[in-house]
Design an enzyme around this catalytic site. Sequence first.
Site: not given
Lengths: 1182, 64
Positions: A31, A64, A114, A1003
């Site tokens: 996210t 990642e 973020r 999630n």
Amino acid sequence: MGKIQMTVDGNTAAAYAAYAFTEVAAIYPITPSSGMAEITDQWSANGRKNIFGQSVNVVEMQSEAGAAGAFHGSLQAGALTTTFTASQGLLLMIPNLYKCAGELLPGVIHVSARAIATHALSIFGDHQDVMAVRQTGCAMLASGSVQEVADLAPVAHLAAIKGRLPFIHFFDGFRTSHEMQKIELLEYKDYAEMLDMDAVRDFKDRALSPNNPCFRGTAQNSDIYFQNREAANPFYQNIIPIVEEYMDKISQRTGRSYHLFDYYGAPDAEYIIVAMGSVNCAIEQTIDYYNAKGEKYGLVKVRLYRPFSIKHFLDVIPKSVKAIAVLDRTKEPGSVGEPLYVDVCTAFKDVANPPVIVGGRYGLASKDTTPSHISAVYENLKQANPKNSFTIGIIDDVTMTSLEPAEIINAEQADMMACQIWGLGSDGTVGANHQAIEIIGNNTDLFVQAYFDYDSKKSGGLTVSHLRFSKEPIRSTYLVNHADYIACHNPSYVYKYDMLESLKAGGIFVLNTTWSEEELQNQLPADMKRKLAQKNARFYIINAIKIAQEIGLGNRINMVMQGAFFKLINLIPEEVYVKELKQAINKLYGKKGENVVKMNYEAVDRGIEAVKEIKIPDSWKNAVDEEEEKVKEPEFIEKIMRPMSRLKGGELPVSAFKGIEDGTFPSGTTAYEKRGIAVNVPEWILERCIQCNQCSLVCPHAVIRPFLITEDELKEAPETFEAKKATGKAFEGLYYKIQISPMDCTGCGNCADVCPAKGKALIMKPLETQVEKEVQNWKFVMEKVKFKENLAYGQSFKDSQFKAPLIEFSGACAGCGETPYIKLVTQLFGERMMIANATGCSTIWASSAPSMAYTINREGKGPSWANSLFEDNAEYGFGMYLAVKQIRNKLEENMKKLIGMNIEEKIKEAFNDWIHYKNDGEASKEASRKVLEVLEDFTHTDVEAVNLVNEIKQNKDYLVKRSIWLIGGDGWAYDIGYGGLDHVLSSGEDINVLVFDTEVYSNTGGQASKATPTAAIAKFAASGKKQGKKDLGRMMMTYGNVYVAQVGINADNNQLIKALREAESYNGPSLIICYSPCINHGIKEGMGKSMANIKKAVECGYWHLFRYNPMLKKEGKNPFILDSKEPTGNFREFLMGQVRYSSLMKAFPDQAEELFDQAEKYAKEKYAIYKQMAQQEAIEIN
Amino acid sequence: MKNKNDFKFQGKDNERLGKIHPTNREGTAAWQNFEGFYKVDQVGKPSEEDVIEAKDWVDNGSKL
């Protein structure tokens, strides 16, 4: 040259450009970047071609770090490669970013910037992540709006290819990544025309190849490393004109001008701000507002951040500037200033008579930054000694960094229409607002903006849609705070949220309510009445719930509310919006049949007709709340939790966090919420109940519990409180009651579903019929009924339920398959537990501030809980274990020394006992109690003895053996955290792992993991997963000394509790894998049967129950026990009962059959292997 | 840090403990749109469409 107009968000705009230039995309979801990878994957699956005539190959990696490795490798092998990430994900890529920059590879990383997890995790946007990679050698390009993303993303790709440097293209997470705007995009042929094909050819010619073999990534020493590194300097010089060239080309094709730095504002400005990202739009608004009043303000928008061209920067600064404020959307504690500020100071180093330069921080974790906040920055610059290292948007009453706005202004254009719509996740409000934006965008010349503000709950949760419409471009990069229209789609919100705060004078408020006009007088809270009257609002009501039910739509109110919305905002003629809405209905619902379409048409018509204006009585101006007895709540609850729950947390000053600067939050705050989510709750039928406690065991939210009550306690019970004689010898003389907390219940119905009593002892009934009596009954058991310590409780799961669960009322979805497992674990071991929790659903439902679901027992003991990151959870928990082990070892050493000294026998006995039971969780409780008892009044003439005892007393917290649990989902255990998990389990140390296997990344929106079985549809497995499910349990068994169990609550509760006890008491590593149904599975019977679904999974052989207990080897037995019986259920039927499988039949019918067969084959094969393992003779090695 | 003992709560001294008005009712959520009820226990059964909508919200709508 063509232009396409679209209403899209920033992520989609970035992905659109990236797709054109990409051959391979190696990704990992995080996210708020996941949308870019998902839409790329979707386009690829639908056959969209890049400018090279090929579909992009999208590969999901395990983390990642893995994505960065694949990104790097793909570039080296000659494919133009892209990735998408944010936050910690970007940080995990750092080593490869250095590599790609060092090797001059033209990859592009799109980042929806973020916050980094520091004292807390935040999914929201700021520049902490991109600032943490500014030194890697990647070029960095910043976009500040959805249109800029569309225009500058291609620049990143084009410049990377021509300039041979990797590019990080970033934009603000959520504020830009998720904001929808009507924008223009170029066609792919425009991109192709701008692409330097010679540079592409050169790139491919340089690729690693056995036809022209070479070495890359050698080891170099101090003789040449430095010089070889400096040899790349010209590439950093040359990239600047290359970026300029492509910005010019884009500018020519789009008509929008871009430069490395762009100036906005008064040409003779005295006070300017330097900034990057979406805040620039708000700053432009502020400049227009104040310059119209005679001020001379300006702004430098930074686009190319690295390399930072001092010449180009200084060239745009007006000579008239007296003072500069640099705004950084990051925090670098301990530095002389934040990064952009330091760059700007350095830029002026050689300038004669430089302006005053100050720096400040704003917008961390998407904290709203409005023109009012910006005005304070300009005011500060005018001071004789402007504050440096300031903050805006918060009240810092600790180190006094904050600047207060001098005035609250509305800098938006006069014709702006701004709307706030308060809804509930999955009620259709957000989808309807997406639609509204498109309809208005497509049918008018208006610019449109939509931004959706959610809380973190997955399946329910508050949604606030912020919509804006204007004839001019919309630059309001902050939440709607001057609303012309506010609607509340969820009637219960009137009791909690101050929805009218942003309503303009004379604005419209629409309330979906079942109340009549007369009932409003008594029911509407006084605060709301006052605001409606004082703001002279136009107040409307509509009973959308009743209308939807009458039409046959059940609880689907979205089209009813859409009708009302379009009527009241009056932006387009009725015949136009009705036609458009009906066309949208056809598109959305056409496949569901004519009847569904007709019902939705009717919903629109009735919404338009039924919305009713209420004349606001004058008396409402002075409405007063009914007097209520004020309850004095704990300070944290009163001063922090309640404001946060009402969405007033933004007003809390920095001092509110004094004492918890490290991010500590207290346990047990969810008990204070009492949200009243459920429509129906269970009613207990006393005479039918067989006291099996299965209802309590399976309840995901711990809202239904058995209580044993004495005669004396019963005398104090409310009149409506019923109890029956408890069965079982151990409970003679006591009464038994199943008590429910209706205001905490979600209404899933699993308790009633699993009830085995004849005729059912639990029946679901409307909340209204239960709430009055059961709220009082719950209050009674919480306050007056004590846990009966001294009874002879057995080891069964039934008896386990009498202990209070130490996780309650979490934010998990109704019917969640994860929470019942951990709830049971807390009932067994909670007062000794330490939990290390991997990021995922289990951290979000447990700890979204201020709602902390783990709690304490009557003695004040309960699980300590912490989340570090996603990938490191096993290591994090292992670190906790190492610390505890070390300290307890010291306790043992001290005791052994004392035993060898001249001390009382009873003390020596207590120490020997403690040492003997040191690693026995239950026995160590009593042994520890005895130690403390005998040491209470300890005195001795020997100073060394006294010191040793004092040390024991200081560390008494560690006497009782701790039960350390590493918990998380399959995304952690099977993928990103697997390496660490494997290492920790290989250690042989006494650590427990609990994996909630939902078979998907729940999630972050359903991406495939290595736990996703064959044939399941998931993101990045859109045509059904081809590979089989990883058998984590069997892999870990190969160590030989790891206790491994696979369990399924409600399938075999005896096996479950046995496995938990064996695992925890085993003096070595344990792994328990729990089958966890999830809303993502699309269980057609509903989430009220999620527990039944687990049973079916085992019965049909989809999920297997087993235990591998290394202790059995010592007894000469086979350590592997297969607990599942031979499957009898229908495997295919089980699959077809879930949308994640059944939808494959519709989407990819050709492949479906083969994949379903393969899935069944894999499951059967697995069972056969387990059976074989269970039948083996124990192996004896002499 | 604040005193650890001041920082442990059991839901007592709780102004919501006796309240009966829901503040976050999920009556309009897709998963609670029941087309029928299972016999006897009256547990709600959503239609397949509602199951798909509920799934779509967690997969795509909430965009977390």
